[in-house]
Scaffold this motif. Structure first.
Motif, PDB file in Angstrom:
ATOM      1  N   ALA A  21       0.689  -1.377  -0.310  1.00 58.09           N
ATOM      2  CA  ALA A  21      -0.170   0.204  -0.087  1.00 58.09           C
ATOM      3  C   ALA A  21       1.373   1.245   0.148  1.00 58.09           C
ATOM      4  O   ALA A  21       1.565   1.471   0.961  1.00 58.09           O
ATOM      5  CB  ALA A  21      -0.628  -0.150   1.359  1.00 58.09           C
ATOM      6  N   VAL A  22       0.501   2.032  -0.672  1.00 53.79           N
ATOM      7  CA  VAL A  22       1.433   3.983  -0.658  1.00 53.79           C
ATOM      8  C   VAL A  22      -0.231   4.600  -0.170  1.00 53.79           C
ATOM      9  O   VAL A  22      -1.017   4.476  -0.759  1.00 53.79           O
ATOM     10  CB  VAL A  22       1.440   3.976  -2.355  1.00 53.79           C
ATOM     11  N   LEU A  23       0.463   4.945   0.723  1.00 57.53           N
ATOM     12  CA  LEU A  23      -0.652   6.056   1.496  1.00 57.53           C
ATOM     13  C   LEU A  23      -0.020   7.229   1.830  1.00 57.53           C
ATOM     14  O   LEU A  23       0.959   7.364   2.396  1.00 57.53           O
ATOM     15  CB  LEU A  23      -1.861   5.857   2.552  1.00 57.53           C
ATOM     16  N   SER A  24      -0.814   8.788   1.867  1.00 57.80           N
ATOM     17  CA  SER A  24      -0.466   9.763   2.040  1.00 57.80           C
ATOM     18  C   SER A  24      -1.237   9.853   4.070  1.00 57.80           C
ATOM     19  O   SER A  24      -1.138  10.667   4.446  1.00 57.80           O
ATOM     20  CB  SER A  24      -0.819  10.944   1.536  1.00 57.80           C
ATOM     21  N   GLY A  25      -0.381   9.249   4.801  1.00 60.93           N
ATOM     22  CA  GLY A  25      -1.059   9.035   5.988  1.00 60.93           C
ATOM     23  C   GLY A  25      -0.050   8.918   6.718  1.00 60.93           C
ATOM     24  O   GLY A  25       1.180   9.427   6.485  1.00 60.93           O
TER      25      GLY A  25
END
Length: 896
Positions: free
Chosen positions: A519-523
């Motif tokens: 997963a790639v997330l801006s979290g």
């Protein structure tokens, strides 16, 4: 110490800090901004009789590096709640009312004494995605799943004083706080006189320090601690340690605020700021937008700081103006800040700090962080190697490619395939620069004919409705949607584990072949098992990089030199071809980010949609519990109390405790109390199935926090937990001792409870890092855990343990379970008097062969208030006794 200044033709009073300097107590000009805010709070409380002149004098004499340690009370001006942590807090207060009534008191005395804002933002899940109907569908499912929880909150809004509920669909709690709730300077009018003072708060979410970017002092606490503050108790603070960071220069072209914050997170986690305050200074601060400051401060829990302050300055006033605050209020903020010498400008001398670090913004480079800790920053070019080296023991020698068909398209899955690409979380969706950058990158990609891989679950979950509006007005939303980044809702989603299910065409091959999906997330969080149970590798990235990886589809590409894909003419398209420059971003912001957007959205903040309006509102001062509900059950924390007399424990008396779990370093609250989805085969899943709940309606652990039966079964339920008592099994397993039988942790705890055997947890460094999750303390308490023995604790979780009557025990410096030869098979006896904070106690370990071994540990009850809480069984019983005894005092006074 009272002073005044004129405002709108009126006289405003304030407690003047400079009076302390005049009295020779403080060198005010050189105090850190953080200390000044704490000092004003203490000075004001002393005037109200809730603090002493000695406490004021001690804090006023603050100097960097002083060895003198002292305690003082801090009374926040308001409390902020989100629904994952707030629903259990409201349920506790409702149960406390029941207990007060049962014991002969007045239940209405249980109510918040200070303003409480409750923002419902964590119950949204990404069920539907990639279509224009995703938003409507997800909101509908949210209300279907959470109706019982929301009815409790509707009751609370009418039953309790000082409570305002902000319904779902508005945004993430921290961005709502930033855009609307925070005032920077508060004003009250007791007895006809206007008084001004700094806005301060606590919140039941660890990312509360995001508001520090606005010059507002606030931080995250557990729900248990927040309940005490709501009922009038102060937080007891100790001598503040303040670490300064001097910024210089400016970030280079192509570097985002996300890149900066990942660097700072790595830097400060290595330095060590747990339990400390961080404060930024230097000429580089003025080059950071308010949104950039908020992005940095938001990550405070990731590097361990209590708060990360930016001072009030011209940028603060500009942000208040752009977000629609009135000119009169902006004038109040500036006048008060200048009067108190807490306004930062070119003439402001650099404060004295306990230590001062320096960071040249020109040194920051594009980065990501992963695959499972936010402090593990990796330069963009090194991401493929980081993935391969981290999973070297799990990757097959020959790369695998599993063919799949999804939505009529042929594709393939490999180890390292990106299956979730999410623009999510308060950290980044608060920042227009990175959101617009994502939109511009999407626009250029669409114009070059690139498409997102069909195997990727994409989502866009803005932290505020304003984000959608400026993306829509600028035309950028259409390009994001062309890449299937449709708005899925306004709330915390993927970052808190509410990523929803993967399509079966993707989930099944991952499960069948054991693929290491990504997963790639801006979290801000990427702990093991948090984002999605079937996703092993999770990387934090800026929103434009999330779009880029959705196009690339794999972690194996070096995006700095390999093409993302090929255009209509067969020409390679590189990330550098799509990346927007600063001028492009600023042009869009200048043209489309308007103050009237914030004003318009602010007017409907508390209204809610038709779903919210249709919810029935229960009346009455006592909540009517539904014994058939699988979401809301009366918490059991007061049911053992049958008398209004306090029972004080003056000695530690934990006899022959067994180890429930033996753990390593960096055990997060996600390991202890998971927040996301759970399997039908889990203990929690089996319980719900037995109650007739369909698997489709299980929802998440986070949404089920109002039901202790679910939560206690989910305690230590993370599928990636590694318990040293069961080294060959990953997940929620342990050995029941002394027989050695392998059982689920819940089953073993039940057996120990039946046998009346107390339990112990042993762990390494940074136990309890991550979210401010009170169920990570409540759950172990209900399992029968009496103490946690660790090398170090994260600040919020240690407080939560004390709040639930669990003793935090810390190994002496240089010692740990390995050096002492502890296997977890021993039984433990802990004894000693509770006389002073942080005292050493004796731990006696009885080894399986009969050998007795003693060692010393530190009882991490850090102040007198915590000793009192622990002696009374925790914060909740303590608050109950307080309410009951206040009733008795009032009756006596009336009779007299």
């Amino acid at each position: 110490m009272r002073a005044t200044f004129p405002w709108m033709g009126k006289t405003v009073n304030y407690h003047r800090l400079a009076s302390l300097e005049a009295a020779g107590l403080s060198n005010l000009r050189r105090l850190p901004f953080t200390v000044k805010i704490l000092l004003e709070n203490l000075l004001r409380q002393a005037a109200a009789g809730r603090a002493t002149a000695q406490e004021v004098a001690m804090l006023a004499r603050w100097r960097p590096g002083r060895a003198e340690h002292y305690e003082f009370p801090f009374y926040p001006g308001r409390v902020l709640l989100q629904d994952f942590t707030g629903v259990p807090a409201v349920a506790d207060l409702a149960a406390m009312r029941d207990a007060v009534a049962r014991l002969g008191g007045e239940p209405e005395r249980v109510h918040p004494l200070i303003p409480v804002d409750f923002v419902i933002d964590h119950s949204l899940q990404v069920d539907a995605f990639g279509t224009p109907q995703a938003l409507t569908h997800n909101i509908q499912r949210e209300f279907e799943r959470n109706k019982e929880r929301y009815m409790l909150l509707r009751w609370a809004q009418q039953a309790f004083d000082n409570v305002r509920v902000i319904p779902p669909g508005v945004g993430i709690v921290h961005q709502i706080n930033l855009e609307y709730l925070a005032s920077v300077v508060q004003i009250e009018e007791p007895e006809g006189a206007l008084w001004a003072f700094p806005d301060t708060l606590i919140c039941t979410d660890s990312h509360t320090p995001m508001i520090n970017g606005l010059g507002v002092l606030g931080w995250g606490v557990g729900g248990i601690e927040a309940e005490a503050v709501m009922l009038g108790q102060p937080l007891t603070l100790q001598t503040p340690t303040v670490i300064g960071i001097r910024l210089k220069g400016a970030c280079r072209e192509g570097v985002t605020a996300t890149d900066l914050v990942l660097y700072i997170t790595q830097m400060l986690r290595r330095y060590g700021v747990v339990g400390k305050f961080v404060e930024f200074t230097g000429e580089g601060v003025r080059r950071l937008s308010l949104a950039d400051r908020a992005t940095i401060a938001n990550m405070s829990p990731e590097f361990g700081a209590t708060a990360t302050m930016f001072p009030i300055d011209a940028e603060t006033l500009h942000y208040l103006r752009i977000t629609g605050r009135s000119q009169e209020h902006i004038e109040l903020v500036e006048r008060y800040a200048r009067a108190q010498d807490i306004f930062f400008d070119e003439q402001t001398p650099e404060p004295d700090f306990d230590d001062l670090l320096e960071l040249d913004l020109r040194s920051i480079e594009p980065s990501m962080a992963g695959p499972n800790r936010p402090q593990d920053r990796v330069p963009l070019a090194q991401v493929p190697e980081r993935f391969r080296s981290f999973y070297a023991d799990s990757l097959p020698e020959k790369p695998r490619s599993i063919p799949v068909e999804i939505a009529g398209q042929q594709a393939a899955l490999q180890d390292g395939s990106v299956v979730i690409a999410a623009i999510t979380s308060c950290t980044n969706t608060s920042n227009p620069a990175v959101m617009i950058a994502a939109g511009l990158l999407a626009k250029k990609a669409v114009q070059r004919g690139l498409q997102v891989k069909p195997t990727i679950k994409t989502s866009l979950a803005p932290g505020s409705r304003v984000v959608r509006e400026y993306l829509e007005r600028s035309g950028l939303l259409a390009y994001l949607e062309a890449l299937r980044f449709h708005v899925v809702g306004f709330g915390c989603t993927t970052c808190c584990g509410s990523s929803g299910p993967l399509p079966t065409e993707i989930a099944d091959p991952i499960q069948e072949h054991g693929l290491i999906a990504a997963a790639v997330l801006s979290g801000n969080r990427n702990f093991e098992g948090r984002v999605h149970q079937q996703v092993r590798a999770s990387f934090l990235a800026s929103p434009p990089l999330v779009v880029a990886y959705a196009l690339a589809g794999t972690l194996h590409l070096d995006l700095t030199r390999e093409p993302l894909g090929y255009d209509q003419h067969g020409e390679a398209v590189y990330l550098r071809d799509l990346w927007p420059n600063t001028a492009e971003i600023e042009q869009v912001m200048k043209q489309f980010l308007q103050s009237e957007m914030f004003v318009k959205n602010g007017k409907t903040l508390s209204e809610g949609d038709a779903n919210w309006q249709a919810l029935p509102i229960s009346s009455g001062k006592l909540f009517v519990w539904d014994c058939t509900s699988t979401y809301i059950q009366e918490p059991p924390f007061f049911q053992h109390i049958t008398s209004n007399e306090k029972t004080l424990v003056s000695t530690l008396d934990i006899q022959q405790a067994r180890v429930l779990v033996s753990l390593g370093d960096s055990i997060t609250t996600d390991h202890i109390s998971p927040v996301g989805n759970f399997a039908a085969s889990s203990e929690a899943g089996s319980y719900l199935s037995a109650q007739g709940v369909d698997r489709r309606d299980f929802n998440t652990y986070g949404a089920r926090r109002g039901n202790h039966e679910v939560m206690v079964r989910g305690t230590f339920g993370n599928i990636r937990l590694r318990n040293r008592l069961t080294p060959d099994r990953e997940g929620p397993w342990t050995r029941y001792l002394p027989s050695g039988e392998v059982l689920s942790i819940y089953q073993a705890a039940e057996r120990y409870r039946t046998a009346r055997i107390p339990l112990l947890v042993i762990a390494g460094k940074e136990y309890g890092c991550g979210s401010s999750r009170d169920w990570a303390a409540k759950g172990p308490a209900l399992l029968g855990v009496r103490a946690v023995l660790a090398e170090s604790f994260e600040r919020i979780h240690r407080s939560n343990l004390v709040g639930m009557g669990i003793l935090p025990l810390q190994f002496l410096e240089g010692e740990n379970q390995e050096s002492l030869g502890l296997t977890g098979e021993e039984s433990y006896t802990i004894t000693g008097l509770l006389e002073q904070p942080r005292q050493q106690v004796t731990v006696q370990a009885l080894r399986p062969g009969g050998e007795v071994f003693d060692f010393e540990a530190i009882a991490r009850l850090d102040n007198r208030q915590e000793i009192n809480y622990y002696q009374q069984g925790g914060i909740l019983p303590s608050m109950l006794y307080k309410v009951l005894h206040e009733d008795e005092k009032e009756v006596t006074a009336n009779e007299a």
